[in-house]
Design a protein around this motif. Structure first.
Motif, PDB file in Angstrom:
ATOM      1  N   THR A   1     -33.433  20.300  80.756  1.00  0.00           N
ATOM      2  CA  THR A   1     -34.062  21.200  79.791  1.00  0.00           C
ATOM      3  C   THR A   1     -33.437  22.587  79.791  1.00  0.00           C
ATOM      4  O   THR A   1     -33.192  23.176  78.735  1.00  0.00           O
ATOM      5  CB  THR A   1     -35.573  21.318  80.094  1.00  0.00           C
ATOM      6  OG1 THR A   1     -36.136  20.014  80.151  1.00  0.00           O
ATOM      7  CG2 THR A   1     -36.276  22.128  79.030  1.00  0.00           C
TER       8      THR A   1
ATOM      9  N   SER B   1     -40.052   8.774  81.582  1.00  0.00           N
ATOM     10  CA  SER B   1     -40.111  10.177  81.159  1.00  0.00           C
ATOM     11  C   SER B   1     -41.514  10.770  81.202  1.00  0.00           C
ATOM     12  O   SER B   1     -41.779  11.793  80.576  1.00  0.00           O
ATOM     13  CB  SER B   1     -39.546  10.309  79.741  1.00  0.00           C
ATOM     14  OG  SER B   1     -40.286   9.485  78.833  1.00  0.00           O
TER      15      SER B   1
ATOM     16  N   TRP C   1     -25.570  19.023  80.205  1.00  0.00           N
ATOM     17  CA  TRP C   1     -25.880  17.861  81.042  1.00  0.00           C
ATOM     18  C   TRP C   1     -26.519  16.769  80.186  1.00  0.00           C
ATOM     19  O   TRP C   1     -27.729  16.738  79.998  1.00  0.00           O
ATOM     20  CB  TRP C   1     -26.803  18.263  82.189  1.00  0.00           C
ATOM     21  CG  TRP C   1     -26.075  19.019  83.255  1.00  0.00           C
ATOM     22  CD1 TRP C   1     -25.577  20.279  83.176  1.00  0.00           C
ATOM     23  CD2 TRP C   1     -25.735  18.535  84.556  1.00  0.00           C
ATOM     24  NE1 TRP C   1     -24.957  20.631  84.351  1.00  0.00           N
ATOM     25  CE2 TRP C   1     -25.034  19.581  85.215  1.00  0.00           C
ATOM     26  CE3 TRP C   1     -25.948  17.339  85.230  1.00  0.00           C
ATOM     27  CZ2 TRP C   1     -24.555  19.434  86.512  1.00  0.00           C
ATOM     28  CZ3 TRP C   1     -25.474  17.204  86.524  1.00  0.00           C
ATOM     29  CH2 TRP C   1     -24.779  18.241  87.159  1.00  0.00           C
ATOM     30  N   ASN C   2     -25.701  15.868  79.701  1.00  0.00           N
ATOM     31  CA  ASN C   2     -26.170  14.760  78.871  1.00  0.00           C
ATOM     32  C   ASN C   2     -25.513  13.471  79.345  1.00  0.00           C
ATOM     33  O   ASN C   2     -24.291  13.350  79.376  1.00  0.00           O
ATOM     34  CB  ASN C   2     -25.829  15.002  77.394  1.00  0.00           C
ATOM     35  CG  ASN C   2     -26.514  16.245  76.849  1.00  0.00           C
ATOM     36  OD1 ASN C   2     -27.727  16.315  76.794  1.00  0.00           O
ATOM     37  ND2 ASN C   2     -25.721  17.244  76.464  1.00  0.00           N
ATOM     38  N   ASN C   3     -26.370  12.524  79.777  1.00  0.00           N
ATOM     39  CA  ASN C   3     -25.893  11.210  80.238  1.00  0.00           C
ATOM     40  C   ASN C   3     -24.847  11.339  81.353  1.00  0.00           C
ATOM     41  O   ASN C   3     -23.760  10.771  81.283  1.00  0.00           O
ATOM     42  CB  ASN C   3     -25.332  10.402  79.068  1.00  0.00           C
ATOM     43  CG  ASN C   3     -26.378  10.126  78.011  1.00  0.00           C
ATOM     44  OD1 ASN C   3     -27.503   9.743  78.327  1.00  0.00           O
ATOM     45  ND2 ASN C   3     -26.021  10.328  76.756  1.00  0.00           N
TER      46      ASN C   3
ATOM     47  N   THR D   1     -28.956   8.405  86.747  1.00  0.00           N
ATOM     48  CA  THR D   1     -28.333   9.085  85.611  1.00  0.00           C
ATOM     49  C   THR D   1     -29.250  10.199  85.102  1.00  0.00           C
ATOM     50  O   THR D   1     -30.457  10.009  84.988  1.00  0.00           O
ATOM     51  CB  THR D   1     -28.071   8.094  84.462  1.00  0.00           C
ATOM     52  OG1 THR D   1     -27.180   7.073  84.916  1.00  0.00           O
ATOM     53  CG2 THR D   1     -27.458   8.792  83.254  1.00  0.00           C
TER      54      THR D   1
ATOM     55  N   TYR E   1     -30.188  12.139  81.915  1.00  0.00           N
ATOM     56  CA  TYR E   1     -30.026  12.068  80.463  1.00  0.00           C
ATOM     57  C   TYR E   1     -29.910  13.454  79.844  1.00  0.00           C
ATOM     58  O   TYR E   1     -29.100  13.684  78.959  1.00  0.00           O
ATOM     59  CB  TYR E   1     -31.191  11.300  79.837  1.00  0.00           C
ATOM     60  CG  TYR E   1     -31.234   9.837  80.196  1.00  0.00           C
ATOM     61  CD1 TYR E   1     -30.073   9.055  80.165  1.00  0.00           C
ATOM     62  CD2 TYR E   1     -32.417   9.223  80.577  1.00  0.00           C
ATOM     63  CE1 TYR E   1     -30.103   7.723  80.497  1.00  0.00           C
ATOM     64  CE2 TYR E   1     -32.459   7.876  80.908  1.00  0.00           C
ATOM     65  CZ  TYR E   1     -31.298   7.128  80.863  1.00  0.00           C
ATOM     66  OH  TYR E   1     -31.335   5.805  81.203  1.00  0.00           O
ATOM     67  N   THR E   2     -30.745  14.375  80.305  1.00  0.00           N
ATOM     68  CA  THR E   2     -30.663  15.750  79.808  1.00  0.00           C
ATOM     69  C   THR E   2     -31.416  16.676  80.755  1.00  0.00           C
ATOM     70  O   THR E   2     -32.369  16.260  81.409  1.00  0.00           O
ATOM     71  CB  THR E   2     -31.256  15.879  78.384  1.00  0.00           C
ATOM     72  OG1 THR E   2     -31.064  17.209  77.904  1.00  0.00           O
ATOM     73  CG2 THR E   2     -32.739  15.565  78.361  1.00  0.00           C
TER      74      THR E   2
END
Length: 260
Positions: A86, A159, A91-93, A81, A83-84
């Motif tokens: 930069t 992360s 593009w989130n989740n 997945t 998540y984001t």
């Protein structure tokens, strides 16, 4: 056949373009045309375009058994997945692994792009045989991947090693996450171009951002342009500042720099 020699499709997902090809170990067997990342309105459209090129490559290379994609952002390697991202809005989740597997019918592995570079250099490239590495990718942003004691450093929530967000100036520019002085706010591709336009204008020379890409600035510096030369000197000094901080923190066997 070992895992490193299984014919696969490698996808380099960048903030500007997406490049892909058929790979076998360290060898690239075939390429597909690049995809302009920003031309697609949402993740669904872009994943569909990627799947079309993947399937095109498979027509000539039916031996391909898997797909690996490196992405410039916060990626859950185990779930596939994103998540984001930069430098790519919207593009989130996004369940990239599931979406691409459904579209192509092959196992898919999704990872942060700088972690991909670090792993490849560690196993097959310039870092082979080393136990501690710091890898930096330079492109639209600045990415990082770290190997410590023969293990990828992932950190809490997977992360770790977002080195582009590392500050080189505590009173500097404010980045997208609120931190100040993040290095990619100074030496990412777009930031370099904008700074070059500003410096040329100060010298009475009018140039557009499109005329000040890193490639153009490289050519200008090699031709003796003092503005381009000074810009690269400043870029090297800022990058050196980041590397110095990492050296004192991690003391790796090597730093490896790559990217677009």
């Amino acid at each position: 056949m070992t895992a490193s020699t299984i014919p696969s499709i490698g996808i380099d997902f960048g903030g500007t373009s997406i490049k892909m090809g058929v790979v076998k170990g360290a060898e690239v067997i075939a390429h597909a045309p690049s995809i302009a990342t920003q031309e697609y309105g949402n993740p669904d459209q872009l994943i569909e375009a990627i799947a079309q090129f993947v399937n095109m490559l498979r027509l000539n290379h039916p031996e391909v058994q898997a797909i690996g994609m490196g992405m410039p952002g916060f990626v859950n390697f185990y779930q596939g997945t994103v998540y984001t991202l930069t430098n790519v809005p919207g593009w989130n989740n996004v369940p990239v692994k599931d979406m691409l597997q459904a579209a192509c019918g092959l196992p898919v592995y999704v990872e942060n792009d700088a972690n991909c570079m670090a792993y490849a250099e560690w196993k097959l490239g310039a870092g082979r045989g080393m136990s501690n590495l710091v890898c930096l990718t330079m492109g639209t942003g600045i990415g990082g991947g770290i190997v410590v004691h023969d293990r990828m450093l992932r950190g809490r929530r997977l992360s770790a090693a977002e080195l582009g967000q590392t500050s080189i100036h505590y009173q500097g520019k404010t980045g997208p996450f609120g931190s100040r002085g993040a290095i990619e706010e100074y030496i990412g591709n777009n930031e370099l171009a904008a700074e070059a336009v500003k410096r040329y204008a100060g010298a009475g020379i009018i140039k557009t951002v499109d005329e000040c890409t890193p490639r153009h600035l490289d050519e200008a510096a090699r031709s003796g342009c003092p503005i381009a030369l000074q810009l690269w000197e400043d870029t090297a000094e800022m990058l050196g500042c980041l590397i110095m901080n990492l050296m004192y923190t991690l003391v790796p066997d090597a730093f490896i720099i790559g990217g677009g």
